[in-house]
Design a protein around this motif. Structure first.
Motif, PDB file in Angstrom:
ATOM      1  N   LEU A 227     -49.331  -0.394  30.653  1.00 19.76           N
ATOM      2  CA  LEU A 227     -48.233  -1.143  31.269  1.00 19.76           C
ATOM      3  C   LEU A 227     -47.664  -0.220  32.325  1.00 19.76           C
ATOM      4  O   LEU A 227     -46.736  -0.127  34.098  1.00 19.76           O
ATOM      5  CB  LEU A 227     -47.137  -1.790  31.082  1.00 19.76           C
ATOM      6  CG  LEU A 227     -47.667  -3.248  30.224  1.00 19.76           C
ATOM      7  CD1 LEU A 227     -46.732  -3.648  29.241  1.00 19.76           C
ATOM      8  CD2 LEU A 227     -48.584  -4.263  31.083  1.00 19.76           C
ATOM      9  N   VAL A 240     -43.653  -6.644  35.471  1.00 19.46           N
ATOM     10  CA  VAL A 240     -43.431  -4.963  34.110  1.00 19.46           C
ATOM     11  C   VAL A 240     -42.172  -5.288  33.930  1.00 19.46           C
ATOM     12  O   VAL A 240     -42.024  -4.376  32.974  1.00 19.46           O
ATOM     13  CB  VAL A 240     -45.021  -4.011  34.664  1.00 19.46           C
ATOM     14  CG1 VAL A 240     -44.708  -2.896  33.856  1.00 19.46           C
ATOM     15  CG2 VAL A 240     -46.304  -4.323  34.835  1.00 19.46           C
ATOM     16  N   VAL A 243     -40.406  -7.562  32.605  1.00 19.62           N
ATOM     17  CA  VAL A 243     -40.382  -7.257  31.053  1.00 19.62           C
ATOM     18  C   VAL A 243     -39.907  -6.454  29.801  1.00 19.62           C
ATOM     19  O   VAL A 243     -39.385  -6.154  29.218  1.00 19.62           O
ATOM     20  CB  VAL A 243     -42.049  -8.146  30.892  1.00 19.62           C
ATOM     21  CG1 VAL A 243     -42.397  -7.960  29.300  1.00 19.62           C
ATOM     22  CG2 VAL A 243     -42.418  -9.243  31.468  1.00 19.62           C
ATOM     23  N   GLU A 244     -40.083  -5.700  30.828  1.00 20.03           N
ATOM     24  CA  GLU A 244     -39.807  -4.480  29.328  1.00 20.03           C
ATOM     25  C   GLU A 244     -38.201  -4.663  29.676  1.00 20.03           C
ATOM     26  O   GLU A 244     -37.636  -3.823  28.467  1.00 20.03           O
ATOM     27  CB  GLU A 244     -40.116  -2.876  30.278  1.00 20.03           C
ATOM     28  CG  GLU A 244     -41.720  -2.392  30.621  1.00 20.03           C
ATOM     29  CD  GLU A 244     -42.634  -1.963  29.525  1.00 20.03           C
ATOM     30  OE1 GLU A 244     -41.438  -1.400  27.941  1.00 20.03           O
ATOM     31  OE2 GLU A 244     -43.039  -0.942  29.440  1.00 20.03           O
ATOM     32  N   PHE A 247     -37.826  -7.489  27.716  1.00 19.04           N
ATOM     33  CA  PHE A 247     -38.365  -7.492  25.545  1.00 19.04           C
ATOM     34  C   PHE A 247     -38.612  -5.957  25.499  1.00 19.04           C
ATOM     35  O   PHE A 247     -39.837  -5.744  25.008  1.00 19.04           O
ATOM     36  CB  PHE A 247     -39.229  -8.785  25.569  1.00 19.04           C
ATOM     37  CG  PHE A 247     -38.963  -9.757  25.695  1.00 19.04           C
ATOM     38  CD1 PHE A 247     -38.534 -10.711  25.455  1.00 19.04           C
ATOM     39  CD2 PHE A 247     -39.606  -9.790  27.753  1.00 19.04           C
ATOM     40  CE1 PHE A 247     -38.549 -11.647  25.873  1.00 19.04           C
ATOM     41  CE2 PHE A 247     -39.682 -11.347  28.083  1.00 19.04           C
ATOM     42  CZ  PHE A 247     -38.343 -12.726  27.326  1.00 19.04           C
ATOM     43  N   PRO A 248     -37.547  -4.990  25.279  1.00 19.08           N
ATOM     44  CA  PRO A 248     -37.581  -4.059  25.368  1.00 19.08           C
ATOM     45  C   PRO A 248     -38.406  -3.090  23.231  1.00 19.08           C
ATOM     46  O   PRO A 248     -38.795  -2.324  23.287  1.00 19.08           O
ATOM     47  CB  PRO A 248     -36.664  -3.050  25.156  1.00 19.08           C
ATOM     48  CG  PRO A 248     -34.958  -4.182  25.274  1.00 19.08           C
ATOM     49  CD  PRO A 248     -36.200  -4.974  25.729  1.00 19.08           C
ATOM     50  N   ASP A 251     -43.977  -5.413  21.144  1.00 19.70           N
ATOM     51  CA  ASP A 251     -44.953  -4.648  20.852  1.00 19.70           C
ATOM     52  C   ASP A 251     -45.724  -4.051  22.548  1.00 19.70           C
ATOM     53  O   ASP A 251     -46.216  -5.543  23.440  1.00 19.70           O
ATOM     54  CB  ASP A 251     -45.790  -4.640  19.865  1.00 19.70           C
ATOM     55  CG  ASP A 251     -46.305  -6.168  20.153  1.00 19.70           C
ATOM     56  OD1 ASP A 251     -47.151  -6.311  20.941  1.00 19.70           O
ATOM     57  OD2 ASP A 251     -46.482  -6.854  19.240  1.00 19.70           O
ATOM     58  N   ASP A 252     -46.696  -3.969  22.980  1.00 19.35           N
ATOM     59  CA  ASP A 252     -47.779  -3.589  24.152  1.00 19.35           C
ATOM     60  C   ASP A 252     -48.738  -4.651  24.396  1.00 19.35           C
ATOM     61  O   ASP A 252     -48.165  -5.308  24.984  1.00 19.35           O
ATOM     62  CB  ASP A 252     -48.574  -1.938  24.008  1.00 19.35           C
ATOM     63  CG  ASP A 252     -47.695  -1.041  24.257  1.00 19.35           C
ATOM     64  OD1 ASP A 252     -46.170  -1.324  24.639  1.00 19.35           O
ATOM     65  OD2 ASP A 252     -47.880  -0.025  24.536  1.00 19.35           O
ATOM     66  N   ARG A 254     -47.855  -7.906  22.972  1.00 17.37           N
ATOM     67  CA  ARG A 254     -46.537  -9.315  23.565  1.00 17.37           C
ATOM     68  C   ARG A 254     -46.019  -8.729  24.792  1.00 17.37           C
ATOM     69  O   ARG A 254     -46.902  -9.842  25.835  1.00 17.37           O
ATOM     70  CB  ARG A 254     -46.028  -9.205  22.617  1.00 17.37           C
ATOM     71  CG  ARG A 254     -46.297  -9.766  21.953  1.00 17.37           C
ATOM     72  CD  ARG A 254     -45.023 -10.338  20.363  1.00 17.37           C
ATOM     73  NE  ARG A 254     -45.655  -9.974  19.024  1.00 17.37           N
ATOM     74  CZ  ARG A 254     -44.926 -11.597  18.309  1.00 17.37           C
ATOM     75  NH1 ARG A 254     -44.668 -12.804  19.354  1.00 17.37           N
ATOM     76  NH2 ARG A 254     -45.211 -11.929  17.868  1.00 17.37           N
ATOM     77  N   LYS A 255     -45.555  -6.986  26.007  1.00 22.73           N
ATOM     78  CA  LYS A 255     -45.580  -7.099  26.960  1.00 22.73           C
ATOM     79  C   LYS A 255     -46.568  -7.956  27.379  1.00 22.73           C
ATOM     80  O   LYS A 255     -46.366  -8.085  28.619  1.00 22.73           O
ATOM     81  CB  LYS A 255     -45.424  -6.022  26.993  1.00 22.73           C
ATOM     82  CG  LYS A 255     -43.733  -5.502  26.170  1.00 22.73           C
ATOM     83  CD  LYS A 255     -43.386  -3.874  26.274  1.00 22.73           C
ATOM     84  CE  LYS A 255     -41.884  -3.686  25.306  1.00 22.73           C
ATOM     85  NZ  LYS A 255     -41.455  -2.053  25.732  1.00 22.73           N
ATOM     86  N   GLU A 258     -47.105 -11.364  28.570  1.00 20.50           N
ATOM     87  CA  GLU A 258     -45.433 -11.830  29.243  1.00 20.50           C
ATOM     88  C   GLU A 258     -46.070 -11.543  30.860  1.00 20.50           C
ATOM     89  O   GLU A 258     -45.730 -12.341  31.640  1.00 20.50           O
ATOM     90  CB  GLU A 258     -44.401 -11.221  28.264  1.00 20.50           C
ATOM     91  CG  GLU A 258     -43.931 -12.055  29.218  1.00 20.50           C
ATOM     92  CD  GLU A 258     -43.865 -13.273  28.758  1.00 20.50           C
ATOM     93  OE1 GLU A 258     -41.947 -13.828  29.139  1.00 20.50           O
ATOM     94  OE2 GLU A 258     -43.704 -13.686  28.109  1.00 20.50           O
ATOM     95  N   VAL A 259     -46.774 -10.112  31.107  1.00 15.35           N
ATOM     96  CA  VAL A 259     -46.536  -9.829  32.443  1.00 15.35           C
ATOM     97  C   VAL A 259     -48.178 -11.246  32.990  1.00 15.35           C
ATOM     98  O   VAL A 259     -48.178 -11.432  34.105  1.00 15.35           O
ATOM     99  CB  VAL A 259     -47.125  -7.953  32.040  1.00 15.35           C
ATOM    100  CG1 VAL A 259     -48.199  -7.992  34.159  1.00 15.35           C
ATOM    101  CG2 VAL A 259     -46.154  -7.298  31.839  1.00 15.35           C
TER     102      VAL A 259
END
Length: 396
Positions: A227, A240, A243-244, A247-248, A251-252, A254-255, A258-259
């Protein structure tokens, strides 16, 4: 269902089918097209045809079928918002990849090179051949007997093939118009110099939206990019960052999802807003006005189009030309080239293909061979390679 706009395609005003059929009491003409496509053999084969990553690399990567379903969902959403005929948009979306070869664009490149002396290979033209000639399920005719509007959308969803003076247009300007279009049976002239319906234009932009988003998802799954690599890539980087920031702790995986979903949503909303304005400004009042408009009316806004171009350049450099992808790409191109050469050298083809091939030579045989290879799934092409050469390529 809402009433469609005046410039939408009207199933009751269709130019019809090559073979007459009685009216349906429950379905419009474009709904019938959609259903015929879904039930076709060529549609089912898409589940075993490569999109970007070959099947051996993992079960969760997209194939041509999953890509097609994603395109059709996006196309329906855009068509509904613009008050177009959703069923025609869906029919074009579902059929837009029916002419693709095994092994994705690698197979298409190889087959086009092999067919250059015989008129070349074009997947949109091949899709027309599939739905008008090569599907042979019906008792009364070959092909799926689709309406003129769906056939037009399959061929011209990316724009006209020639300009108003008859000169090759767009991507056909370099290589010319593919040979063989005049041999395809259609109910009326497909008018190569006009733009297709708004529904077909919707299918084309939905294709772009779908593969931009899912190629990012697949590239992340494959570990080719992270990402963080999208920083500075205008279409993806800001999403990106959002989302970061929000939702820090997730897990990647899910990120990444979401992106992906935010990218699709913003692209769809951009297309709807920009296209609604473009349609209104054009003054079109009918589907025929759309064909004569002289330009595409359904598209990204200029800003998003520029951002999308940057994203495509990034994906091309970091994903499509990554050595992990290129190793199987080169081998799959070789498979298609070997199969074509073998069949042209009179290696027998199974079933009806063998019967047709034995009765033909030269360009006619080449086209039969191309039809046969283009219809193969990836596993079937490898099986044929094993049969003919007693060897099965290792894509790893």
């Amino acid at each position: 269902m809402q009433e469609t706009a005046p410039y939408a395609s009207k199933p009751g005003q269709s130019l019809g089918r090559l073979h007459g059929t009685g009216p349906s009491p429950t379905r419009s003409e474009f709904q019938r097209d959609r259903d015929r496509i879904i039930h076709s053999t060529a549609f089912r084969r898409l589940q075993n045809k490569t999109q970007v990553f070959l099947a051996h690399e993992g079960r969760h990567f997209r194939n041509r079928l999953t890509h097609t379903l994603e395109v059709s969902q996006i196309a329906r959403s855009i068509a509904r918002a613009l008050r177009l005929d959703e069923d025609l948009a869906e029919a074009v979306a579902l059929s837009h990849d029916l002419g693709h070869t095994p092994f994705g664009h690698a197979g298409e490149r190889a087959l086009h090179r092999a067919m250059e002396p015989h008129g070349g290979f074009d997947h949109n033209v091949q899709a027309l051949r599939v739905v008008t000639m090569l599907e042979n399920r019906y008792a009364e005719h070959d092909g799926l007997n689709l309406t003129w509007e769906t056939l037009e959308g399959i061929l011209k969803h990316n724009g006209p093939l020639v300009d108003r003076n008859g000169h090759p247009f767009g991507r056909y300007a370099e290589e010319g118009i593919p040979r063989g279009l005049d041999t395809i049976p259609v109910p009326a002239d497909l008018r190569l110099d006009t733009f297709a319906s708004l529904e077909a234009q919707v299918a084309a932009v939905a294709d772009d939206i779908a593969y931009n988003a899912h190629d990012i998802d697949d590239a992340l799954r494959a570990g080719l990019v992270s990402l963080g690599d999208f920083a500075g890539i205008e279409m993806a980087g800001p999403i990106v960052e959002e989302v970061e920031a929000r939702f820090p702790a997730i897990d990647d995986k899910r990120k990444a999802h979401e992106v992906q979903r935010r990218m699709i949503t913003r692209a769809v909303e951009d297309v709807i807003s920009h296209s609604a304005s473009a349609i209104a400004a054009s003054g079109v009042a009918s589907a025929e006005d759309v064909r004569r408009a002289g330009r595409t009316l359904v598209s990204f806004s200029p800003d998003l189009a520029l951002s999308e171009k940057g994203l495509k350049a990034f994906l091309f450099a970091r994903v499509y030309r990554h050595e992990t992808v290129m190793v199987p790409v080169r081998e799959s191109e070789a498979v298609v080239e070997r199969l074509f050469a073998a069949y042209m050298s009179n290696a027998d083809m199974p079933g009806r293909w063998g019967e047709a091939g034995r009765a033909a030579s030269g360009p006619r045989r080449a086209r039969i061979v191309a039809d046969f290879i283009a219809g193969m799934t990836d596993p079937y092409a490898l099986d044929e390679h094993q049969r003919l050469f007693d060897a099965r390529p290792d894509f790893r």
